[in-house]
Design an enzyme around this catalytic site. Sequence first.
Site, PDB file in Angstrom:
ATOM      1  N   ASP A 216       0.867  -1.213  -0.049  1.00  0.00           N
ATOM      2  CA  ASP A 216      -0.154   0.020   0.033  1.00  0.00           C
ATOM      3  C   ASP A 216       0.883   1.133   0.067  1.00  0.00           C
ATOM      4  O   ASP A 216       1.366   1.364   0.925  1.00  0.00           O
ATOM      5  CB  ASP A 216      -1.014  -0.061   1.237  1.00  0.00           C
ATOM      6  CG  ASP A 216      -1.869   1.326   1.300  1.00  0.00           C
ATOM      7  OD1 ASP A 216      -2.997   1.262   0.749  1.00  0.00           O
ATOM      8  OD2 ASP A 216      -1.362   2.293   1.634  1.00  0.00           O
TER       9      ASP A 216
ATOM     10  N   TYR B 245       3.281   9.808  -0.539  1.00  0.00           N
ATOM     11  CA  TYR B 245       4.329   9.208   0.236  1.00  0.00           C
ATOM     12  C   TYR B 245       5.738   9.540  -0.381  1.00  0.00           C
ATOM     13  O   TYR B 245       6.765   9.258   0.205  1.00  0.00           O
ATOM     14  CB  TYR B 245       4.126   7.738   0.604  1.00  0.00           C
ATOM     15  CG  TYR B 245       2.758   7.384   1.154  1.00  0.00           C
ATOM     16  CD1 TYR B 245       2.037   8.162   1.644  1.00  0.00           C
ATOM     17  CD2 TYR B 245       2.392   5.875   1.395  1.00  0.00           C
ATOM     18  CE1 TYR B 245       0.689   7.950   2.207  1.00  0.00           C
ATOM     19  CE2 TYR B 245       1.162   5.833   1.876  1.00  0.00           C
ATOM     20  CZ  TYR B 245       0.468   6.681   2.423  1.00  0.00           C
ATOM     21  OH  TYR B 245      -0.702   6.104   2.925  1.00  0.00           O
TER      22      TYR B 245
ATOM     23  N   LYS C 144      -2.560   6.010  -4.500  1.00  0.00           N
ATOM     24  CA  LYS C 144      -3.568   6.856  -4.250  1.00  0.00           C
ATOM     25  C   LYS C 144      -3.387   8.211  -4.641  1.00  0.00           C
ATOM     26  O   LYS C 144      -2.279   8.772  -4.695  1.00  0.00           O
ATOM     27  CB  LYS C 144      -3.884   7.173  -2.492  1.00  0.00           C
ATOM     28  CG  LYS C 144      -3.891   5.834  -1.656  1.00  0.00           C
ATOM     29  CD  LYS C 144      -3.898   6.123  -0.250  1.00  0.00           C
ATOM     30  CE  LYS C 144      -3.616   4.933   0.639  1.00  0.00           C
ATOM     31  NZ  LYS C 144      -2.052   4.519   0.865  1.00  0.00           N
TER      32      LYS C 144
ATOM     33  N   HIS D 235      -7.426   9.757  -1.974  1.00  0.00           N
ATOM     34  CA  HIS D 235      -6.705   9.605  -0.702  1.00  0.00           C
ATOM     35  C   HIS D 235      -7.494  10.167   0.395  1.00  0.00           C
ATOM     36  O   HIS D 235      -7.629   9.784   1.510  1.00  0.00           O
ATOM     37  CB  HIS D 235      -5.264  10.284  -0.701  1.00  0.00           C
ATOM     38  CG  HIS D 235      -4.363   9.859   0.277  1.00  0.00           C
ATOM     39  ND1 HIS D 235      -3.021   9.759  -0.214  1.00  0.00           N
ATOM     40  CD2 HIS D 235      -4.434   9.393   1.524  1.00  0.00           C
ATOM     41  CE1 HIS D 235      -2.493   9.363   0.918  1.00  0.00           C
ATOM     42  NE2 HIS D 235      -3.319   9.236   1.927  1.00  0.00           N
TER      43      HIS D 235
HETATM   44  P1  NDP Z   1       0.851   1.689  11.982  1.00  0.00           P
HETATM   45  O1  NDP Z   1      -0.215   1.634  12.906  1.00  0.00           O
HETATM   46  O2  NDP Z   1       1.330   0.738  11.028  1.00  0.00           O
HETATM   47  O3  NDP Z   1       2.130   1.938  12.781  1.00  0.00           O
HETATM   48  C1  NDP Z   1       3.441   2.079  12.514  1.00  0.00           C
HETATM   49  C2  NDP Z   1       4.533   2.216  13.694  1.00  0.00           C
HETATM   50  O4  NDP Z   1       4.461   1.077  14.386  1.00  0.00           O
HETATM   51  C3  NDP Z   1       5.654   2.375  13.066  1.00  0.00           C
HETATM   52  O5  NDP Z   1       6.242   3.327  14.047  1.00  0.00           O
HETATM   53  C4  NDP Z   1       6.454   1.302  13.380  1.00  0.00           C
HETATM   54  O6  NDP Z   1       7.994   1.608  13.555  1.00  0.00           O
HETATM   55  C5  NDP Z   1       5.731   0.781  14.325  1.00  0.00           C
HETATM   56  N1  NDP Z   1       5.651  -0.955  14.455  1.00  0.00           N
HETATM   57  C6  NDP Z   1       5.245  -1.728  13.494  1.00  0.00           C
HETATM   58  N2  NDP Z   1       5.373  -2.805  13.896  1.00  0.00           N
HETATM   59  C7  NDP Z   1       5.594  -2.926  15.167  1.00  0.00           C
HETATM   60  C8  NDP Z   1       5.861  -4.094  15.936  1.00  0.00           C
HETATM   61  N3  NDP Z   1       5.599  -5.181  15.670  1.00  0.00           N
HETATM   62  N4  NDP Z   1       6.021  -3.629  17.327  1.00  0.00           N
HETATM   63  C9  NDP Z   1       5.991  -2.460  17.658  1.00  0.00           C
HETATM   64  N5  NDP Z   1       6.138  -1.397  16.892  1.00  0.00           N
HETATM   65  C10 NDP Z   1       5.903  -1.517  15.541  1.00  0.00           C
HETATM   66  O7  NDP Z   1       0.757   3.307  11.201  1.00  0.00           O
HETATM   67  P2  NDP Z   1       0.830   3.640   9.644  1.00  0.00           P
HETATM   68  O8  NDP Z   1       0.638   4.983   9.572  1.00  0.00           O
HETATM   69  O9  NDP Z   1       2.075   3.225   8.950  1.00  0.00           O
HETATM   70  O10 NDP Z   1      -0.321   2.958   9.062  1.00  0.00           O
HETATM   71  C11 NDP Z   1      -0.277   1.643   8.339  1.00  0.00           C
HETATM   72  C12 NDP Z   1      -0.430   1.876   6.664  1.00  0.00           C
HETATM   73  O11 NDP Z   1      -1.515   2.612   6.404  1.00  0.00           O
HETATM   74  C13 NDP Z   1       0.704   3.112   6.171  1.00  0.00           C
HETATM   75  O12 NDP Z   1       2.027   2.636   6.208  1.00  0.00           O
HETATM   76  C14 NDP Z   1       0.008   3.503   4.944  1.00  0.00           C
HETATM   77  O13 NDP Z   1       0.064   2.706   4.007  1.00  0.00           O
HETATM   78  C15 NDP Z   1      -1.401   3.512   5.425  1.00  0.00           C
HETATM   79  N6  NDP Z   1      -1.974   4.814   5.678  1.00  0.00           N
HETATM   80  C16 NDP Z   1      -2.915   5.498   4.853  1.00  0.00           C
HETATM   81  C17 NDP Z   1      -3.557   6.625   5.469  1.00  0.00           C
HETATM   82  C18 NDP Z   1      -4.487   7.146   4.625  1.00  0.00           C
HETATM   83  O14 NDP Z   1      -4.733   8.512   4.985  1.00  0.00           O
HETATM   84  N7  NDP Z   1      -5.110   6.532   3.667  1.00  0.00           N
HETATM   85  C19 NDP Z   1      -2.956   7.419   6.648  1.00  0.00           C
HETATM   86  C20 NDP Z   1      -1.896   6.759   7.268  1.00  0.00           C
HETATM   87  C21 NDP Z   1      -1.422   5.531   6.935  1.00  0.00           C
HETATM   88  P3  NDP Z   1       8.982   0.873  13.087  1.00  0.00           P
HETATM   89  O15 NDP Z   1       8.952   1.218  11.440  1.00  0.00           O
HETATM   90  O16 NDP Z   1      10.289   1.467  13.547  1.00  0.00           O
HETATM   91  O17 NDP Z   1       9.256  -0.692  13.064  1.00  0.00           O
END
Ligand code: NDP
Length: 277
Positions: A47, A52, A77, A110
């Site tokens: 995704d 991004y 998006k 988006h």
């Molecule tokens: P998430 O809820 O997936 O959280 C990501 C965070 O959690 C990062 O800081 C990561 O750190 C940490 N993390 C991941 N796995 C673990 C684990 N097993 N244990 C502890 N910490 C962990 O947030 P996102 O905002 O990234 O949401 C996921 C996806 O949703 C995005 O990447 C994007 O593709 C989409 N999205 C879409 C939006 C929209 O408006 N349509 C808005 C926001 C997101 P680290 O990388 O250091 O592991």
Amino acid sequence: MLTTSTTIPLLPGTAIPQIGFGVFLVDPEDTQRVVEDALAVGYRHIDTATGYNNEKEVGAALRASGIPREEIFVTTKLRNDHHKAGDVEGAFERSLEALGLDALDLYLIHWPMPANDRYVDTWKTFETFHADGRAKAIGVSNFQIPHLERLLAETEVVPAVNQVELHPIFQQRELRAFQDGHGIKTESWGPLGQGKYDLFGMVPVQAAAAAHDATPAQVVLRWHLQTGNIVIPKSNRRERMAENLDVFSFELSDDEMRAIDDLDENRRVGGHPDEIN
Ligand code: NDP
């Protein structure tokens, strides 16, 4: 039984892997490595978004992986400024070019940006991408019920997906019920709460993690899957990518699911769709 390969049917002939990998806030210079790692540990659904700034690097990783194109589900998006400017066809073509793809598996608006009142027209252009096969499925993101109601009333194709903020303290119950009633699939962004509150320290999450010898992140992702949500956790770290995909060897009981359901505070940690314009 849920597995890594579990898919959710979208429009006729298409299905989305229920678990995927998100690349929001992955720096362009890290993205190829991160996405190659994600594909290597087993994700088959990526995704991204024009906003991004890493579509090109996602495309490079898809090619470098050597995995046949049809085995990977790719979402991107429409960026808000292109949406606002009515530059929908051009933005779509630039996304395909950046990703190096002939067609997308899913293209999303988006944000609705309701104050601009463009999303109905934009959706009509999305319908042409679907009709000519360049977007196998089309959907929306951050749409609220009134926005979906307008699309249902004024356009032809029902959005396959609405990708929205969704995690245990913001469970989107009313929206989910509406979408279930109209065949719109719910996809959770920020499924781990984006680290913006102490989700992993909450008692029901901790208790289920201890009971199943799992991590809190695995419990939360399992809760999404058993709830029926499509889920796209992000991590830059390969060991966490693997951890987040390893959620198919245990099942949360009805009591454990209910205890996590009870964490809902109807509280966002991200922006409100009405205020992003
Ligand atoms: P998430 O809820 O997936 O959280 C990501 C965070 O959690 C990062 O800081 C990561 O750190 C940490 N993390 C991941 N796995 C673990 C684990 N097993 N244990 C502890 N910490 C962990 O947030 P996102 O905002 O990234 O949401 C996921 C996806 O949703 C995005 O990447 C994007 O593709 C989409 N999205 C879409 C939006 C929209 O408006 N349509 C808005 C926001 C997101 P680290 O990388 O250091 O592991």
